[in-house]
Design an enzyme around this catalytic site. Sequence first.
Site, PDB file in Angstrom:
ATOM      1  CD  GLU A 131       0.926 -12.648  -8.669  1.00  0.00           C
ATOM      2  OE1 GLU A 131       1.736 -13.379  -9.283  1.00  0.00           O
ATOM      3  OE2 GLU A 131      -0.300 -12.715  -8.802  1.00  0.00           O
ATOM      4  N   PRO A 132       5.626 -11.812  -5.988  1.00  0.00           N
ATOM      5  CG  PRO A 132       6.046 -13.586  -4.505  1.00  0.00           C
ATOM      6  CD  PRO A 132       4.936 -12.907  -5.245  1.00  0.00           C
ATOM      7  CD1 TRP A 162       6.215  -6.099  -3.462  1.00  0.00           C
ATOM      8  CD2 TRP A 162       7.034  -5.764  -1.427  1.00  0.00           C
ATOM      9  NE1 TRP A 162       7.526  -6.515  -3.480  1.00  0.00           N
ATOM     10  CE2 TRP A 162       8.049  -6.323  -2.218  1.00  0.00           C
ATOM     11  CE3 TRP A 162       7.320  -5.473  -0.086  1.00  0.00           C
ATOM     12  CZ2 TRP A 162       9.327  -6.585  -1.748  1.00  0.00           C
ATOM     13  CZ3 TRP A 162       8.598  -5.748   0.382  1.00  0.00           C
ATOM     14  CH2 TRP A 162       9.571  -6.284  -0.445  1.00  0.00           C
ATOM     15  NE  ARG A 268       0.686   4.998 -11.881  1.00  0.00           N
ATOM     16  CZ  ARG A 268       0.698   4.302 -13.006  1.00  0.00           C
ATOM     17  NH1 ARG A 268       0.186   4.817 -14.112  1.00  0.00           N
ATOM     18  NH2 ARG A 268       1.217   3.086 -13.021  1.00  0.00           N
ATOM     19  CD  GLN A 362      24.829  17.549   3.344  1.00  0.00           C
ATOM     20  OE1 GLN A 362      24.468  16.377   3.347  1.00  0.00           O
ATOM     21  NE2 GLN A 362      26.093  17.907   3.555  1.00  0.00           N
ATOM     22  CD  GLU A 389      -0.810   3.406  -5.141  1.00  0.00           C
ATOM     23  OE1 GLU A 389      -1.530   3.816  -6.071  1.00  0.00           O
ATOM     24  OE2 GLU A 389      -1.017   3.644  -3.951  1.00  0.00           O
TER      25      GLU A 389
END
Length: 409
Positions: A131-132, A162, A268, A362, A389
Site C-alpha cells: 500500500e502507499p 505496486w 522468495r 563497465q 517481495e
Amino acid sequence: MAEFTMELNDEQKEVRDWLHGFAADVIRPAAAEWDEREETPWPVIQEAAKVGIYSLDFYAQQYFDATGLGIPMAMEELFWGDAGIALSIVGTGLAAVGVLANGTEEQIGTWIPQMYGDANDVKVAAFCSSEPDAGSDVASMRTRAVYDEAKDEWVLNGTKTWATNGGIANVHVVVAVVDADLGSKGHASFIVPPNTPGLSQGQKFKKHGIRASHTAEVVLEDVRIPGSCLLGGKEKLDERLARARERARAGGGERVKNAAMATFEASRPAVGAMAVGTARAAYEVALDYAMTREQFGRPIIDNQGVAFQLADMRTSIDAARLLVWRASWMAVNGRPFTAAEGSMSKLFASETAKKVTGQAIQILGGNGYTREYPVERMHRDAAIYTIFEGTSEIQRLVIARTLSGMPIR
C-alpha cells in the site's frame, strides 16, 4: 523426500532446454520493443500459452517437482530471456501461490484456472499486498475487510499499490485487515472475482526497469465479495484470530504468520532464481564481448582487469544459484528455514544481479551504456530484485532475527 542434488535429471534438462529455446527465439527478439512500449506483451504471453508455458498445468508440474528445482530452473531460463516479458508471463504465479498457500482445495480448483484462461483467451491475475503507506511495514496496512453477516459478504475498502497486473487482471488476490488490534496477525487474503463492482485501476507506474510488466494501483471502494472468497474460509480465520488474541493477552508466545508473509516466504527463492537468470544473461553478453572486442591489438579479456571481473561475476552467479536451489529444495521437502535460507537466497541473488549487470556495462564501456546492447536494460531490470517481495534490508532483518531470536529493529 527427495535427496538434495546439484544435477538436473533428464526430464528437467529437457524442460530447461525447451524453456531456453522459447526464451531465445520468442522472448529475446521482442524484449527491446516491449521495454520501449512499456505495455503488457499480450502476443508473447499468448505464444507462451500456446506452447504450454503459460498454463496452470505447467506451473503445477514445476511447483510440485519433488526436488524443488522445477520453479527456480524455469524462472532462471525465462528471465535469462528478458525480465520484463518474463515477469508478464510468470506474474500471475504470485497470485496463484497466494491461493495455494492459503486457500481450500475448492478455492484452488475454482480460482487458479480463471487466473490463466486458455491459449485462445489469455487472462492474468494480480496479488495485491503493498500500500502507499505499507510496503515493507505490513503492520501499517489500511485496507479493511468487514464481514456483513446478514448477506455473508465481505466489504473491502482501500488502495493497493505496486501490483503486478493490477487493474488488468481477471482475478485479484487482496490482502486486507480484518482485526486492526492484532497488527499483521489480523490480516487475511481474499479473492476478488472478475468484473466485481468497486474495483478499479489507479495510477499505472512508469518504471525504471521491467517496463514490459504492468504495475499499477488497485482501488477498492465498497467492493462486495461472497463469503466463500475469503481464502481458507471463515472458520479457519476465526480460529486463527482467536489464537492470536489469546497469545496477545498472554504477552506473546508462538509466532503467527499472516497471509501475505506466507506467500512471500514461498516465493522468495523463485525471485532469487529470476535474479540469477538476469545476472547470467548479462555475464554471457560481457564474456562474449570481452572475447571478441579488441583494443591495442588483442581481445580485452587478455587484461586481468576484465578477466578477473568475469571470474568474480561467474563465481557470484553460481553461488547465488546454489543458495536458491538449497532454499527451493528445503521448501518443497518441508525443511524449516531455521537460518532464513529463503531470505538468504533472495538477498544474495538480487544483490548479485545488480552488481553483475553493472560490471557488464563497465566491460562493454560506452557500448554498454547504450540501448544498442542489452546490458543497460538488464541493469535497469536488476534493480527491482533488491526491492520487491521484501527489500534487501528486510531480508537482512529477517535473517538477523532468525539467527539471534531477538526483535532487531
